[in-house]
Design a protein around this motif. Structure first.
Motif, mmCIF file in Angstrom:
data_model
loop_
_atom_site.group_PDB
_atom_site.id
_atom_site.type_symbol
_atom_site.label_atom_id
_atom_site.label_comp_id
_atom_site.label_asym_id
_atom_site.label_seq_id
_atom_site.Cartn_x
_atom_site.Cartn_y
_atom_site.Cartn_z
ATOM 1 N N ALA A 108 0.863 -1.066 -0.105
ATOM 2 C CA ALA A 108 0.141 0.031 -0.124
ATOM 3 C C ALA A 108 0.956 1.345 0.058
ATOM 4 N N ASP A 109 0.902 1.905 -1.132
ATOM 5 C CA ASP A 109 1.754 3.038 -1.177
ATOM 6 C C ASP A 109 3.292 2.833 -0.980
ATOM 7 N N GLU A 110 3.892 1.591 -1.563
ATOM 8 C CA GLU A 110 5.066 1.067 -1.789
ATOM 9 C C GLU A 110 5.498 0.789 -0.126
ATOM 10 N N GLU A 111 4.395 0.511 0.712
ATOM 11 C CA GLU A 111 4.790 -0.026 1.933
ATOM 12 C C GLU A 111 3.994 -1.377 2.073
ATOM 13 N N ASN A 112 4.955 -2.417 2.551
ATOM 14 C CA ASN A 112 4.383 -4.097 2.675
ATOM 15 C C ASN A 112 3.395 -3.748 3.975
ATOM 16 N N LYS A 155 -7.451 4.420 3.120
ATOM 17 C CA LYS A 155 -6.764 5.060 4.227
ATOM 18 C C LYS A 155 -7.100 6.658 3.846
ATOM 19 N N LEU A 156 -6.809 7.136 2.767
ATOM 20 C CA LEU A 156 -6.842 8.249 2.149
ATOM 21 C C LEU A 156 -8.491 8.861 2.432
ATOM 22 N N ILE A 157 -9.447 8.138 2.218
ATOM 23 C CA ILE A 157 -10.808 8.470 2.494
ATOM 24 C C ILE A 157 -11.199 8.661 3.637
#
Length: 229
Positions: A108-112, A155-157
């Motif tokens: 998620a956004d380059e995070e595992n 997460k952004l929402i």
């Protein structure tokens, strides 16, 4: 001429061997088409489930995807899956820890943020990676990517909604309407009839903070002996 042609040719119309070979090719072709249809159907349904999750229950959608994934594999009756997000696990029916396992990271956004696993509970013939087809590896990576994107968008929402709630709380504290104020000392009367200093009243109902200074007119009145300097 005719005899030589028959002797040299291996693909003569009516040749029993050619019909058997053609039949086998047709069966293999139909089998491959069925497998691609299963994989595409699984991917399409996963997209729909995760799309709804952006404005609903993400946990419920991920569990539904975990239940769905075995249907897209070559041997669904002996397949199972597990999705791990942080410390939370979502398992399909019949899930067991198997040696015939395929794993894809969820980013998620380059995070595992977790992993997606598919496994067979029984041994099956070797293929591209163990018993898994190349297209099944692609399917697994595609679904893992979808889950990661959904988690990030969710997460952004949630952050956006919390920001709007924060702004709404601030707005509700903003002074509005008629405010009774003393013409002499400038104290303000609240809705219960109590009087408060202007600074205390405003600070209690807003997020404003006061600093103190003296305006030019008051400076002349309070310090007339300094005004000429």
């Amino acid at each position: 001429m005719t005899i030589r042609y028959l002797e040299d040719s291996k693909n003569v119309p009516g040749d029993p061997n050619d019909k058997a070979s053609s039949s086998r090719l047709d069966i293999k072709h139909v089998h491959n088409l069925n497998e691609r249809t299963k994989e595409l159907d699984c991917l399409y349904r996963a997209i729909n489930l995760l799309g709804i999750a952006e404005h609903g229950s993400l946990e419920k959608a991920i569990q539904q995807v975990a239940d769905l994934i075995p249907s897209g594999l070559q041997f669904p009756k002996v397949a199972c899956s597990r999705i791990v997000i942080g410390e939370q696990e979502y398992r399909s029916e019949r899930y067991v820890h198997s040696r015939w396992l395929l794993i894809a990271d969820i980013l998620a956004d380059e995070e595992n943020v977790g992993s997606l696993e598919v496994a067979y509970v029984e041994m099956r013939p070797d293929s591209f990676k163990g018993p898994f087809l190349e297209e099944e590896v692609f399917l697994l990576n595609a679904v893992a990517c979808l889950i990661g994107q959904t988690i990030y968008r969710k997460k952004l929402i949630d952050e956006r909604n919390e920001h709007f709630k924060h702004l709404e709380r601030i707005y509700q504290k903003v002074l509005r309407g008629f405010i009774p104020i003393c013409a002499s000392c400038k104290s303000i009367r609240d809705e219960k009839g109590a009087w408060h200093q202007l600074e205390a009243y405003v600070q209690k109902r807003t997020e404003a903070t006061f600093s103190h200074g003296i305006c030019p007119e008051c400076y002349k009145k309070l310090y007339p002996y300094l005004s000429g300097r």
